[in-house]
Design a protein around this motif. Sequence first.
Motif, PDB file in Angstrom:
ATOM      1  N   SER A  44       0.892  -1.281   0.000  1.00 55.16           N
ATOM      2  CA  SER A  44       0.043  -0.072  -0.068  1.00 55.16           C
ATOM      3  C   SER A  44       0.808   1.062   0.123  1.00 55.16           C
ATOM      4  CB  SER A  44      -0.929  -0.082   1.349  1.00 55.16           C
ATOM      5  OG  SER A  44      -1.425   1.294   1.450  1.00 55.16           O
ATOM      6  N   ALA A  45       0.647   2.233  -1.062  1.00 55.41           N
ATOM      7  CA  ALA A  45       1.380   3.618  -1.009  1.00 55.41           C
ATOM      8  C   ALA A  45       0.972   4.321   0.133  1.00 55.41           C
ATOM      9  CB  ALA A  45       1.408   3.933  -2.533  1.00 55.41           C
ATOM     10  N   GLY A  46      -0.001   3.902   1.011  1.00 54.20           N
ATOM     11  CA  GLY A  46      -0.460   5.158   1.854  1.00 54.20           C
ATOM     12  C   GLY A  46      -1.802   5.379   1.891  1.00 54.20           C
ATOM     13  N   PRO A  47      -2.483   6.021   2.986  1.00 56.39           N
ATOM     14  CA  PRO A  47      -3.968   6.160   2.903  1.00 56.39           C
ATOM     15  C   PRO A  47      -4.240   7.175   2.025  1.00 56.39           C
ATOM     16  CG  PRO A  47      -2.829   7.098   4.792  1.00 56.39           C
ATOM     17  CD  PRO A  47      -1.868   6.583   4.447  1.00 56.39           C
ATOM     18  N   ASP A  48      -3.496   8.068   1.472  1.00 57.48           N
ATOM     19  CA  ASP A  48      -4.000   9.081   0.642  1.00 57.48           C
ATOM     20  C   ASP A  48      -3.733   8.489  -1.075  1.00 57.48           C
ATOM     21  OD1 ASP A  48      -4.337  10.651   2.565  1.00 57.48           O
ATOM     22  OD2 ASP A  48      -2.503  11.468   2.689  1.00 57.48           O
ATOM     23  N   ASN A  49      -3.454   7.434  -1.097  1.00 57.52           N
ATOM     24  CA  ASN A  49      -2.931   6.989  -2.556  1.00 57.52           C
ATOM     25  C   ASN A  49      -3.728   5.751  -3.007  1.00 57.52           C
ATOM     26  OD1 ASN A  49      -2.035   6.302  -4.824  1.00 57.52           O
ATOM     27  ND2 ASN A  49       0.362   6.685  -4.412  1.00 57.52           N
ATOM     28  N   PRO A  50      -4.627   5.705  -3.633  1.00 56.05           N
ATOM     29  CA  PRO A  50      -5.638   4.620  -3.813  1.00 56.05           C
ATOM     30  C   PRO A  50      -4.905   3.558  -4.659  1.00 56.05           C
ATOM     31  CG  PRO A  50      -5.997   6.487  -5.531  1.00 56.05           C
ATOM     32  CD  PRO A  50      -5.013   6.927  -4.293  1.00 56.05           C
ATOM     33  N   ASN A  95       8.202  -0.969  11.196  1.00 55.69           N
ATOM     34  CA  ASN A  95       9.056  -1.680  12.332  1.00 55.69           C
ATOM     35  C   ASN A  95       9.018  -0.786  13.521  1.00 55.69           C
ATOM     36  OD1 ASN A  95      10.180  -3.537  10.658  1.00 55.69           O
ATOM     37  ND2 ASN A  95      11.976  -3.147  10.842  1.00 55.69           N
ATOM     38  N   ASP A  96       8.684   0.773  13.447  1.00 52.76           N
ATOM     39  CA  ASP A  96       8.651   1.462  14.527  1.00 52.76           C
ATOM     40  C   ASP A  96       7.034   1.672  14.933  1.00 52.76           C
ATOM     41  OD1 ASP A  96      11.219   1.763  13.966  1.00 52.76           O
ATOM     42  OD2 ASP A  96      11.111   3.798  13.123  1.00 52.76           O
ATOM     43  N   GLY A  97       6.335   1.066  14.197  1.00 56.04           N
ATOM     44  CA  GLY A  97       4.988   0.921  14.818  1.00 56.04           C
ATOM     45  C   GLY A  97       4.360   2.026  14.058  1.00 56.04           C
ATOM     46  N   VAL A  98       4.757   2.516  13.077  1.00 57.50           N
ATOM     47  CA  VAL A  98       3.781   3.561  12.255  1.00 57.50           C
ATOM     48  C   VAL A  98       3.213   2.960  10.821  1.00 57.50           C
ATOM     49  CG1 VAL A  98       3.797   5.663  10.734  1.00 57.50           C
ATOM     50  CG2 VAL A  98       5.427   5.481  12.486  1.00 57.50           C
ATOM     51  N   GLY A  99       2.057   3.139  10.365  1.00 56.86           N
ATOM     52  CA  GLY A  99       1.490   2.388   9.149  1.00 56.86           C
ATOM     53  C   GLY A  99       0.661   1.190   9.650  1.00 56.86           C
ATOM     54  N   GLY A 100       0.045   0.733   8.899  1.00 58.32           N
ATOM     55  CA  GLY A 100      -0.634  -0.531   9.020  1.00 58.32           C
ATOM     56  C   GLY A 100      -0.235  -1.765   9.550  1.00 58.32           C
TER      57      GLY A 100
ATOM     58  N   GLY B  97     -19.825   2.858  -7.427  1.00 56.12           N
ATOM     59  CA  GLY B  97     -19.678   3.665  -6.501  1.00 56.12           C
ATOM     60  C   GLY B  97     -19.211   3.342  -5.251  1.00 56.12           C
ATOM     61  N   VAL B  98     -18.976   1.862  -4.972  1.00 58.44           N
ATOM     62  CA  VAL B  98     -18.605   1.249  -3.653  1.00 58.44           C
ATOM     63  C   VAL B  98     -17.144   1.228  -3.765  1.00 58.44           C
ATOM     64  CG1 VAL B  98     -18.785  -0.588  -2.128  1.00 58.44           C
ATOM     65  CG2 VAL B  98     -20.623  -0.236  -3.828  1.00 58.44           C
ATOM     66  N   GLY B  99     -16.539   1.340  -2.757  1.00 58.05           N
ATOM     67  CA  GLY B  99     -15.044   1.243  -2.429  1.00 58.05           C
ATOM     68  C   GLY B  99     -14.509   2.457  -2.668  1.00 58.05           C
ATOM     69  N   GLY B 100     -13.077   2.551  -2.963  1.00 56.97           N
ATOM     70  CA  GLY B 100     -12.397   3.818  -2.811  1.00 56.97           C
ATOM     71  C   GLY B 100     -12.109   4.492  -4.110  1.00 56.97           C
ATOM     72  N   GLY B 101     -12.676   3.988  -5.366  1.00 57.06           N
ATOM     73  CA  GLY B 101     -12.498   4.646  -6.549  1.00 57.06           C
ATOM     74  C   GLY B 101     -13.227   5.766  -6.940  1.00 57.06           C
ATOM     75  N   GLU B 102     -13.968   6.310  -6.022  1.00 57.44           N
ATOM     76  CA  GLU B 102     -14.674   7.556  -6.425  1.00 57.44           C
ATOM     77  C   GLU B 102     -15.450   7.371  -7.809  1.00 57.44           C
ATOM     78  OE1 GLU B 102     -11.683  10.080  -6.386  1.00 57.44           O
ATOM     79  OE2 GLU B 102     -11.345  10.506  -4.167  1.00 57.44           O
ATOM     80  N   ASN B 103     -15.876   6.287  -7.989  1.00 59.94           N
ATOM     81  CA  ASN B 103     -16.746   6.049  -9.251  1.00 59.94           C
ATOM     82  C   ASN B 103     -15.755   5.827 -10.228  1.00 59.94           C
ATOM     83  OD1 ASN B 103     -19.224   5.538  -8.189  1.00 59.94           O
ATOM     84  ND2 ASN B 103     -19.561   7.638  -8.189  1.00 59.94           N
ATOM     85  N   LYS B 104     -14.699   6.083 -10.281  1.00 59.96           N
ATOM     86  CA  LYS B 104     -13.787   6.024 -11.602  1.00 59.96           C
ATOM     87  C   LYS B 104     -13.325   4.915 -11.942  1.00 59.96           C
ATOM     88  CE  LYS B 104     -11.046  10.177  -9.882  1.00 59.96           C
ATOM     89  NZ  LYS B 104      -9.673  10.321  -9.319  1.00 59.96           N
ATOM     90  N   GLY B 105     -13.634   3.715 -11.021  1.00 58.12           N
ATOM     91  CA  GLY B 105     -13.239   2.323 -11.316  1.00 58.12           C
ATOM     92  C   GLY B 105     -12.150   1.898 -10.226  1.00 58.12           C
ATOM     93  N   LEU B 106     -11.838   0.563 -10.437  1.00 56.67           N
ATOM     94  CA  LEU B 106     -11.258   0.079  -9.167  1.00 56.67           C
ATOM     95  C   LEU B 106      -9.500   0.522  -9.569  1.00 56.67           C
ATOM     96  CD1 LEU B 106     -10.795  -2.189  -7.168  1.00 56.67           C
ATOM     97  CD2 LEU B 106     -10.033  -3.857  -9.137  1.00 56.67           C
ATOM     98  N   PRO B 107      -8.795   1.230  -8.588  1.00 60.32           N
ATOM     99  CA  PRO B 107      -7.542   1.795  -8.545  1.00 60.32           C
ATOM    100  C   PRO B 107      -6.661   0.513  -8.785  1.00 60.32           C
ATOM    101  CG  PRO B 107      -8.632   2.575  -6.681  1.00 60.32           C
ATOM    102  CD  PRO B 107      -9.430   1.476  -7.175  1.00 60.32           C
ATOM    103  N   LEU B 108      -5.685   0.325  -9.831  1.00 59.85           N
ATOM    104  CA  LEU B 108      -5.080  -0.821  -9.991  1.00 59.85           C
ATOM    105  C   LEU B 108      -3.403  -0.224 -10.350  1.00 59.85           C
ATOM    106  CD1 LEU B 108      -6.855  -2.547 -12.869  1.00 59.85           C
ATOM    107  CD2 LEU B 108      -6.637  -3.253 -10.382  1.00 59.85           C
ATOM    108  N   CYS B 109      -2.325  -1.096 -10.043  1.00 56.85           N
ATOM    109  CA  CYS B 109      -1.087  -1.037 -10.324  1.00 56.85           C
ATOM    110  C   CYS B 109      -0.763  -2.154 -11.259  1.00 56.85           C
ATOM    111  CB  CYS B 109      -0.230  -0.823  -9.197  1.00 56.85           C
ATOM    112  SG  CYS B 109       1.513  -0.611  -9.477  1.00 56.85           S
TER     113      CYS B 109
END
Lengths: 265, 265
Positions: A44-50, A95-100, B97-109
């Motif tokens: 996961s790239a963090g809570p602000d990055n989907p 490792n330091d307890g930050v993150g999920g 509209g469910v999930g974190g994609g804000e209706n744009k679709g499923l965020p993928l890498c």
Amino acid sequence: MGKSLVYPKRASNTVNRYNHRATYDLGAIHTIINESAVLHVSFSAGPDNPFPATLPMIGQMGSFEYPSADINEPLDCYLHGYVSSRIMNLARANNDGVGGGENKGLPLCISAAHVDGLVLSLTPNSHSYNYRSAILHGYGQLVTDEAEKHYAMKLVTNSVVANRWEHTRVPPNNAEMASTTILRVRIVDGSGKIRDGGVSDDKKDVEDEEVTGRVWTGVVPVYQVLGEPIAAKGNRVEEVPAHVREFVEAVNEKNRGYAIAAAAK
Amino acid sequence: MGKSLVYPKRASNTVNRYNHRATYDLGAIHTIINESAVLHVSFSAGPDNPFPATLPMIGQMGSFEYPSADINEPLDCYLHGYVSSRIMNLARANNDGVGGGENKGLPLCISAAHVDGLVLSLTPNSHSYNYRSAILHGYGQLVTDEAEKHYAMKLVTNSVVANRWEHTRVPPNNAEMASTTILRVRIVDGSGKIRDGGVSDDKKDVEDEEVTGRVWTGVVPVYQVLGEPIAAKGNRVEEVPAHVREFVEAVNEKNRGYAIAAAAK
């Protein structure tokens, strides 16, 4: 053969599609991982990055506590990386307890896949690959113990070419040790999927002589080849050494043999 | 050549390590994706699961709106999958509209990597691969338009073997269309990394005759080979057809040529 260990089946690693091709066998999964020159490691790239982040990395299964552990026993996955890379920084934070990761480390998904054949059938829908794929889920932690780091560096180097470590300038000096970071991934579950064999078509197409009379069906084996070694400009050793030559030959024989045998199954 | 389009550099796709090897060029990135028989597609497995999920999938860059678009123009990534698979269900949920994609679709890498050579130098730390890797971030949506689905199925089939679609029993029937799901991924950013060339060692080691006198250095080219096609038991077409034979030859020549040229750079 004794009984074979399997990974627990959870929602996150249970194969639903074509589940007769699935394996949870530690030996089968670890072998697919170890034979991959590149592993795709996602986090996961963090809570602000989907979007998850994915890095191609070199890795290998091993156990520092039980170095003689067999491939079908519980093993960690050692990943090799650069000290200031994002994944290493995130692992450090976890490792330091930050993150999920609840202090267990950075949650990772490790993915490997080999294509062994193109399965060409009568219709596009029944086309397939022969392949072996595996995923592992686990928590990545930075290796801080020098002896364990040394163990992992040797393990990873020798996965590139068997016995290479012993044939280079070792041990690494302090700067080399400091610039290398190793992530130890404690595996919590995993699964694999293997497809081999030939063409499979629907009865209706197989019985249609117009179709079978014009569509060629069969398997094109696919395998990775190690080519003729090319000496560096600065190389001073006249002949390609046995550890390189023998590794190239052994890998080529194994890869080609597997792909052709898979097609014939 | 006109100006070359590049993906925007954001925190999520900016290459920090060895950034002289980085590319944001659409053409370079799309080519690495298209030449990969398998793409590793990652997505969040939900708020209760710390581990991303990764699936090996077949995919190809294309544009249904502008089918004649060039490889270095903005393209979608079409991924082929099974209708009831987890990724397709998540994409369906994200469309609604469910999930974190804000209706744009499923965020993928989407991740792809080719290994082109083993770079064997004087010390383990200076060992490397020649490789090409790429990632794309984007939002996956199920393709519902029949014509677009048809376009994507043909695109993906012909990426396995060029012109294969035209040489099979087509068009797909209703059951085949219904059982296939195509995910269209609208790309928001991407990056690639390319390493080629020979061995690079520290001055101290290069000048140490004890080391250079015993450690062989050079590159072992690595490339994927398509082997001799093996006819299926039920095959009724006597000769391997030209579209298969020519594809096998062209791919083998290109792959081997690239790996050897990369080593010599």
